[in-house]
Design an enzyme around this catalytic site. Structure first.
Site, PDB file in Angstrom:
ATOM      1  N   ASP A 333      39.897  43.198  62.431  1.00 30.06           N
ATOM      2  CA  ASP A 333      40.718  44.009  61.532  1.00 30.06           C
ATOM      3  C   ASP A 333      40.117  45.392  61.320  1.00 30.06           C
ATOM      4  OD1 ASP A 333      38.583  42.589  60.245  1.00 30.06           O
ATOM      5  OD2 ASP A 333      39.324  43.372  58.334  1.00 30.06           O
ATOM      6  N   GLU A 334      40.987  46.295  60.932  1.00 27.19           N
ATOM      7  CA  GLU A 334      40.589  47.633  60.456  1.00 27.19           C
ATOM      8  C   GLU A 334      39.495  48.284  61.315  1.00 27.19           C
ATOM      9  OE1 GLU A 334      41.356  47.109  55.702  1.00 27.19           O
ATOM     10  OE2 GLU A 334      39.551  46.212  56.486  1.00 27.19           O
TER      11      GLU A 334
HETATM   12  C1  TNX Z   1      41.391  44.403  53.621  1.00 24.18           C
HETATM   13  S1  TNX Z   1      42.180  41.873  54.882  1.00 24.18           S
HETATM   14  C2  TNX Z   1      40.427  43.842  54.425  1.00 24.18           C
HETATM   15  C3  TNX Z   1      39.128  43.472  53.821  1.00 24.18           C
HETATM   16  C4  TNX Z   1      39.020  43.901  52.393  1.00 24.18           C
HETATM   17  C5  TNX Z   1      40.307  43.621  51.680  1.00 24.18           C
HETATM   18  C6  TNX Z   1      40.265  43.918  50.226  1.00 24.18           C
HETATM   19  C7  TNX Z   1      41.391  42.397  55.994  1.00 24.18           C
HETATM   20  C8  TNX Z   1      41.575  41.731  57.251  1.00 24.18           C
HETATM   21  N1  TNX Z   1      40.627  43.439  55.724  1.00 24.18           N
HETATM   22  O1  TNX Z   1      38.095  44.026  54.581  1.00 24.18           O
HETATM   23  O2  TNX Z   1      37.981  43.195  51.814  1.00 24.18           O
HETATM   24  O3  TNX Z   1      41.322  44.378  52.285  1.00 24.18           O
HETATM   25  O4  TNX Z   1      41.427  43.526  49.578  1.00 24.18           O
END
Ligand code: TNX
Length: 520
Positions: A333-334
């Site tokens: 993710d991200e």
């Molecule tokens: C998004 S959900 C993220 C996390 C953060 C979260 C906080 C996801 C796959 N990535 O790294 O902790 O939001 O709400």
């Protein structure tokens, strides 16, 4: 002297009789407040009373059945003081007793279903597989008064309404995620959580073991990951990590409760703790600085360097060897600091690595941008279009939409902990949705189940975690277990109101939502 004893005894029995006469024994099984709601409940209008003579008999060759019998005895004995024993039998029914039996002649119950038949004389729990017996035991617990959850001796009577419950889950994956990277939570906290999950028939525990702020699992071939990368957490606290022995202890404890542990090593982003521990994993630079803030998307493994794949291979090999379950979560993710051209081949190659160590890949929905291998599943958290890309490639989807299922979201603007970037999720918002009705292209047959993730940037203690987890976790458990047609908020909120006392008896610090008329 003898006469006096007789009088005392008479008075005592009169007191017992009065107690019994005053307590109204439950007789309508359809009024039982069971969460998750069972598939079918047929009341028989009488009641069964548990006494010191109600020993637990087990019939079946599986070694697990004795263990499940003992688990039930261990739940019942402290509050009742009955000292119930677990005994083997070849019989199908034992008068006056609780019987747990395996018999695989009831295909409609599947691998996790059970049938519970309660008459005024006995309790008979049957299932095709041990998991079904374990879930039947959870239902039985909930049929008894809430104080059955206390660890200390309580006053009876211990009565149950009679009837038949036939029950099995809608989805095979009913999970929760604990982020032990942003703030570390020790083995004892996780074991308590495993017990809480088990009480509500959840069966998958996803552990988010690494992130920018900390590396939480010992990897023997890369010791600095924990020696350095495990030493802090959000806010600069001391952090921590699980030794491999501790991780195995968690896995075993979960397994005994029919819960599968899914380890996650998030990559290529969310990797500052690893990059700081082994600077050679960086594309450039050699920064060893640990990170204690809450930003996301700034770190990336060097996807062009061969050492990165040696690192990933070693981590996956060591962790897969400690993990009996089928899944290995690669995060994904991200990855805002990895270009898409680098991200795609990285995810493709890591899928092969995971497969080489005998596991199936799970990853956050972004991984559907890569070429998914057979058996890779996509965890839908943010973008429906990603999840749909996964389905188009034949992948199954794990449903965790942040708007409905993120346990780190605040209940409302007054919530002390949590975020609100995806939504405020009050107890009814967390309950009132259906995994198979969110995205037209994602149908029930594409879905393995539901998972509720608890990110831990804003929480660092068990009580803080429980404030966000409870009571919402019970709703997620029900969405995963109970068929859509049987779920309704109006019915659920009454059952949940009754679980306030039960959660309290279990020692859970839950959020007392105003949308529930809690039974005091
Ligand atoms: C998004 S959900 C993220 C996390 C953060 C979260 C906080 C996801 C796959 N990535 O790294 O902790 O939001 O709400």
């Amino acid at each position: 002297m003898k006469k006096r004893n007789t009088i005392v005894a008479l008075l005592a029995s009169a007191a017992i009789l009065i107690t019994f006469a005053c307590s109204s024994a439950p007789t309508d099984l359809s009024k039982a407040n069971i969460i998750p709601k069972p598939v079918s409940v047929t009341p028989a209008g009488e009641s069964f009373t548990l006494t010191h003579r109600t020993d637990i008999y087990v019939n079946g060759e599986s070694p697990e059945i004795l263990q499940i019998g003992q688990y039930l005895a261990d739940r019942l004995n402290p509050p009742t003081g009955f000292g119930l024993e677990v005994k083997k039998t070849k019989k199908d029914l034992v008068r006056g007793k609780i019987l747990l039996a395996l018999s695989d002649n009831d295909p409609s119950l599947g691998d996790e279903g059970y049938e519970l038949v309660i008459t005024d004389k006995s309790v008979r729990l049957t299932a095709n597989k041990p998991a079904g017996l374990f879930y039947g035991v959870q239902t039985l617990r909930q049929l008894l008064p809430a104080k059955v959850e206390m660890a200390t001796l309580q006053e009876g009577p211990w009565e149950i309404a009679t009837g038949t419950i036939r029950d099995y889950p809608s989805y095979s994956y009913r999970g929760a995620m604990r982020d032990v990277a942003r703030h570390f939570f020790g083995v004892d906290d996780i074991k308590i959580f495993i017990d809480q999950m088990a009480a509500y028939k959840m069966n998958m525990l996803h552990l988010h073991l690494s992130d920018d702020q900390g590396w939480r699992i010992e990897i023997k071939s890369w010791p600095n990951l924990t020696a350095h990368g495990g030493r802090t957490e959000v806010g600069g606290g001391e952090g921590g990590f699980y030794t491999q022995e501790q991780y195995s202890d968690i896995v075993r404890y979960a397994q005994e409760r029919f819960i599968t542990v899914i380890p996650e090593i998030d990559m290529p982003g969310h990797t500052n703790a690893a990059l700081a521990s082994y600077p050679e994993l960086n594309a450039k630079g050699s920064d060893t600085t640990l990170y204690t803030g809450t930003d996301v998307g700034f770190s990336s493994l060097a996807t062009h360097k061969e050492i990165t794949y040696k690192f990933v291979g070693d981590v996956v090999r060591e962790l897969a060897a400690l993990t009996p379950g089928p899944w290995f979560h690669i995060g994904g993710d991200e990855s805002h600091s990895t270009s898409l051209e680098d991200y795609i081949p990285f995810v493709n190659r890591v899928q092969d690595t995971v497969a080489a160590y005998g596991k199936h890949v799970l990853g956050w929905d972004e991984i559907a941008l890569a070429t998914l291998k057979p058996n890779t599943a996509v965890q839908y958290w943010a973008k429906a279009e990603n999840a749909v890309k996964g389905v188009a490639q034949g992948a199954k989807v794990l449903i965790s939409p942040s708007k409905y299922a993120y346990i780190d979201m605040q209940y409302d603007s007054t919530s002390i902990y949590g975020y609100n970037w995806a939504a405020y999720i009050e107890v009814d918002d967390g309950y009132n949705w259906d995994p198979a009705s969110l995205v037209p292209e994602i149908k029930k047959e594409n879905i393995i189940g539901i998972e509720a993730p608890l990110w831990s940037e804003t929480i660092s203690t068990r009580a803080e975690a429980e404030y966000l987890l409870f009571p919402r976790l019970l709703g997620y458990a029900e969405i995963g277990w109970t068929p859509k047609e049987l779920r309704s908020w109006d019915d659920y909120k009454v059952r949940l109101a009754n679980h306030g006392l039960r959660m309290k008896a279990m020692g859970i610090s839950f959020y007392p939502s105003k949308r529930i008329e809690w039974i005091k």
